[in-house]
Design a protein around this motif. Structure first.
Motif, PDB file in Angstrom:
ATOM      1  N   PRO A 121       0.825  -1.215   0.000  1.00  0.00           N
ATOM      2  CA  PRO A 121       0.000   0.000   0.000  1.00  0.00           C
ATOM      3  C   PRO A 121       0.856   1.262   0.000  1.00  0.00           C
ATOM      4  CG  PRO A 121      -0.027  -1.046   2.167  1.00  0.00           C
ATOM      5  CD  PRO A 121       0.657  -2.005   1.248  1.00  0.00           C
ATOM      6  N   GLU A 122       0.401   2.286  -0.732  1.00  0.00           N
ATOM      7  CA  GLU A 122       1.159   3.525  -0.830  1.00  0.00           C
ATOM      8  C   GLU A 122       1.205   4.282   0.489  1.00  0.00           C
ATOM      9  OE1 GLU A 122       0.009   6.074  -4.000  1.00  0.00           O
ATOM     10  OE2 GLU A 122       0.349   4.581  -5.572  1.00  0.00           O
ATOM     11  N   ASN A 123       0.200   4.118   1.322  1.00  0.00           N
ATOM     12  CA  ASN A 123       0.138   4.881   2.565  1.00  0.00           C
ATOM     13  C   ASN A 123       0.382   4.026   3.806  1.00  0.00           C
ATOM     14  OD1 ASN A 123      -0.541   7.330   1.240  1.00  0.00           O
ATOM     15  ND2 ASN A 123      -2.647   6.604   1.018  1.00  0.00           N
ATOM     16  N   GLY A 124       0.950   2.834   3.623  1.00  0.00           N
ATOM     17  CA  GLY A 124       1.193   1.961   4.755  1.00  0.00           C
ATOM     18  C   GLY A 124       2.543   2.225   5.391  1.00  0.00           C
ATOM     19  N   SER A 125       2.833   1.494   6.448  1.00  0.00           N
ATOM     20  CA  SER A 125       4.093   1.667   7.175  1.00  0.00           C
ATOM     21  C   SER A 125       5.073   0.531   6.892  1.00  0.00           C
ATOM     22  CB  SER A 125       3.825   1.741   8.677  1.00  0.00           C
ATOM     23  OG  SER A 125       3.217   0.541   9.135  1.00  0.00           O
ATOM     24  N   LEU A 126       4.738  -0.345   5.949  1.00  0.00           N
ATOM     25  CA  LEU A 126       5.576  -1.513   5.696  1.00  0.00           C
ATOM     26  C   LEU A 126       6.982  -1.112   5.265  1.00  0.00           C
ATOM     27  CD1 LEU A 126       5.898  -4.559   5.452  1.00  0.00           C
ATOM     28  CD2 LEU A 126       5.014  -4.405   3.114  1.00  0.00           C
ATOM     29  N   VAL A 127       7.091  -0.082   4.433  1.00  0.00           N
ATOM     30  CA  VAL A 127       8.398   0.328   3.925  1.00  0.00           C
ATOM     31  C   VAL A 127       9.285   0.839   5.056  1.00  0.00           C
ATOM     32  CG1 VAL A 127       9.609   1.946   2.422  1.00  0.00           C
ATOM     33  CG2 VAL A 127       7.530   0.811   1.613  1.00  0.00           C
ATOM     34  N   SER A 128       8.740   1.715   5.902  1.00  0.00           N
ATOM     35  CA  SER A 128       9.535   2.234   7.011  1.00  0.00           C
ATOM     36  C   SER A 128       9.897   1.123   7.987  1.00  0.00           C
ATOM     37  CB  SER A 128       8.776   3.354   7.735  1.00  0.00           C
ATOM     38  OG  SER A 128       7.551   2.884   8.239  1.00  0.00           O
ATOM     39  N   THR A 129       8.984   0.196   8.223  1.00  0.00           N
ATOM     40  CA  THR A 129       9.273  -0.928   9.106  1.00  0.00           C
ATOM     41  C   THR A 129      10.412  -1.767   8.542  1.00  0.00           C
ATOM     42  OG1 THR A 129       6.986  -1.022   9.883  1.00  0.00           O
ATOM     43  CG2 THR A 129       8.329  -2.997  10.179  1.00  0.00           C
ATOM     44  N   LEU A 130      10.384  -1.988   7.238  1.00  0.00           N
ATOM     45  CA  LEU A 130      11.426  -2.778   6.580  1.00  0.00           C
ATOM     46  C   LEU A 130      12.780  -2.086   6.669  1.00  0.00           C
ATOM     47  CD1 LEU A 130      12.242  -5.157   4.702  1.00  0.00           C
ATOM     48  CD2 LEU A 130      11.648  -3.681   2.780  1.00  0.00           C
ATOM     49  N   VAL A 131      12.823  -0.805   6.329  1.00  0.00           N
ATOM     50  CA  VAL A 131      14.090  -0.072   6.297  1.00  0.00           C
ATOM     51  C   VAL A 131      14.665   0.087   7.700  1.00  0.00           C
ATOM     52  CG1 VAL A 131      15.187   2.129   5.725  1.00  0.00           C
ATOM     53  CG2 VAL A 131      13.517   1.118   4.164  1.00  0.00           C
ATOM     54  N   PHE A 132      13.846   0.601   8.629  1.00  0.00           N
ATOM     55  CA  PHE A 132      14.342   0.802   9.986  1.00  0.00           C
ATOM     56  C   PHE A 132      14.691  -0.533  10.648  1.00  0.00           C
ATOM     57  CE2 PHE A 132      11.573   4.830  10.100  1.00  0.00           C
ATOM     58  CZ  PHE A 132      12.605   5.584   9.559  1.00  0.00           C
ATOM     59  N   GLY A 133      13.887  -1.556  10.374  1.00  0.00           N
ATOM     60  CA  GLY A 133      14.156  -2.858  10.954  1.00  0.00           C
ATOM     61  C   GLY A 133      15.473  -3.435  10.468  1.00  0.00           C
ATOM     62  N   PHE A 134      15.728  -3.320   9.154  1.00  0.00           N
ATOM     63  CA  PHE A 134      16.986  -3.838   8.617  1.00  0.00           C
ATOM     64  C   PHE A 134      18.176  -3.119   9.227  1.00  0.00           C
ATOM     65  CE2 PHE A 134      20.526  -3.221   5.701  1.00  0.00           C
ATOM     66  CZ  PHE A 134      20.940  -4.524   5.507  1.00  0.00           C
ATOM     67  N   PHE A 135      18.142  -1.783   9.210  1.00  0.00           N
ATOM     68  CA  PHE A 135      19.290  -1.042   9.724  1.00  0.00           C
ATOM     69  C   PHE A 135      19.438  -1.229  11.235  1.00  0.00           C
ATOM     70  CE2 PHE A 135      19.072   1.316   5.683  1.00  0.00           C
ATOM     71  CZ  PHE A 135      20.412   1.227   5.329  1.00  0.00           C
ATOM     72  N   GLY A 136      18.329  -1.426  11.931  1.00  0.00           N
ATOM     73  CA  GLY A 136      18.422  -1.716  13.350  1.00  0.00           C
ATOM     74  C   GLY A 136      19.141  -3.029  13.601  1.00  0.00           C
ATOM     75  N   LEU A 137      18.741  -4.067  12.883  1.00  0.00           N
ATOM     76  CA  LEU A 137      19.409  -5.367  13.024  1.00  0.00           C
ATOM     77  C   LEU A 137      20.865  -5.287  12.580  1.00  0.00           C
ATOM     78  CD1 LEU A 137      16.601  -7.752  11.697  1.00  0.00           C
ATOM     79  CD2 LEU A 137      17.368  -7.488  14.067  1.00  0.00           C
ATOM     80  N   LEU A 138      21.127  -4.512  11.519  1.00  0.00           N
ATOM     81  CA  LEU A 138      22.497  -4.371  11.032  1.00  0.00           C
ATOM     82  C   LEU A 138      23.383  -3.701  12.081  1.00  0.00           C
ATOM     83  CD1 LEU A 138      24.350  -4.766   8.546  1.00  0.00           C
ATOM     84  CD2 LEU A 138      23.773  -2.428   7.878  1.00  0.00           C
ATOM     85  N   LEU A 139      22.868  -2.643  12.713  1.00  0.00           N
ATOM     86  CA  LEU A 139      23.648  -1.958  13.738  1.00  0.00           C
ATOM     87  C   LEU A 139      23.891  -2.853  14.950  1.00  0.00           C
ATOM     88  CD1 LEU A 139      22.078   1.629  13.614  1.00  0.00           C
ATOM     89  CD2 LEU A 139      24.389   0.974  12.948  1.00  0.00           C
ATOM     90  N   VAL A 140      22.874  -3.608  15.345  1.00  0.00           N
ATOM     91  CA  VAL A 140      23.049  -4.536  16.468  1.00  0.00           C
ATOM     92  C   VAL A 140      24.112  -5.578  16.114  1.00  0.00           C
ATOM     93  CG1 VAL A 140      21.954  -6.353  17.833  1.00  0.00           C
ATOM     94  CG2 VAL A 140      20.740  -4.201  17.419  1.00  0.00           C
TER      95      VAL A 140
END
Length: 227
Positions: A121-140
């Motif tokens: 969906p264009e107005n969903g939060s899936l993209v931000s969840t994916l990006v922030f989640g990946f970089f969060g796991l990467l930093l950890v």
């Protein structure tokens, strides 16, 4: 050039990553591109909503070429680093990072087709969840690995005092490990709550956490040098 000493298993990993990139590029060019409408989403805000569109032809570079170029860069780094031989001491860490980042680049390349074709969906939060989640796991993950990264010029905490002194490098990276874990944890929290937090507040929290962590590590390394 001195770089990584590749075993057969190492070569299989890099060949598999290249095959994955080429396969993704081929499917993107020959299937996704013709299937998409002429105008497609190409930029997302911090909340995961689309806020920029472009002609679909302009997405070829990011969708098909960028993952291949990034993989080539990651492969070449140890061979052009003056301390490239040190990569052999943390080869598993570097190759794990390279594999994770390559897969992430491929996933990012497919965000445009997936959104344009209605799968995201264009107005969903899936993209931000994916990006922030990946970089969060990467930093950890990097935080856990930090104490094991040997001195080099391209991967790790590369500031004047760590590059000048191997002891400063080791002590700074031991200190940076927990800091990176905290920064990653903040990113993971942002991934889960990006849809419910105002965008400006979300960006502010992330900037404070990331820039504050970088500043703290830099200050620590500087103080070690002063002593």
């Amino acid at each position: 050039m001195v770089g990584l000493d590749y075993t057969t298993r190492d070569k299989v990993l890099w060949v598999a990553l290249l095959a994955l990139c080429l396969m993704s590029a081929a499917v993107y060019v020959f299937w996704a591109l013709p299937a998409m409408p002429e105008t497609v989403p190409t930029h997302w805000g911090a909340d995961g909503s689309v806020n920029g569109w472009s002609d679909k032809g302009s997405t070829i570079f990011m969708g098909a070429v960028m993952p291949i170029l990034m993989l080539a860069l990651l492969f070449a780094v140890p061979f052009f680093d003056p301390r490239g031989a040190n990569f052999n001491r943390f080869k598993g860490i570097y190759q794990g990072f390279s594999a994770a980042f390559t897969v992430f680049m491929i996933v990012m390349a497919w965000l445009t087709p997936a959104t344009a074709l209605g799968l995201i969906p264009e107005n969903g939060s899936l993209v931000s969840t994916l990006v922030f989640g990946f970089f969060g796991l990467l930093l950890v993950g990097l935080g856990v690995a930090m104490p094991h990264i040997e001195p080099n010029y391209t991967f790790g905490v590369r500031i004047p005092w760590t590059l000048d002194d191997p002891d400063n490098w080791r002590r700074t990276h031991r200190f940076a490990g927990p800091v990176f874990v905290v920064m990653g944890a903040v990113m993971l929290v942002a991934a889960f709550f990006s849809a419910s937090i105002p965008q400006a507040a979300l960006v502010a929290v992330l900037l404070v956490a990331l820039l504050g962590g970088v500043a703290l590590i830099t200050l620590y390394s500087f103080l070690l040098w002063k002593k």
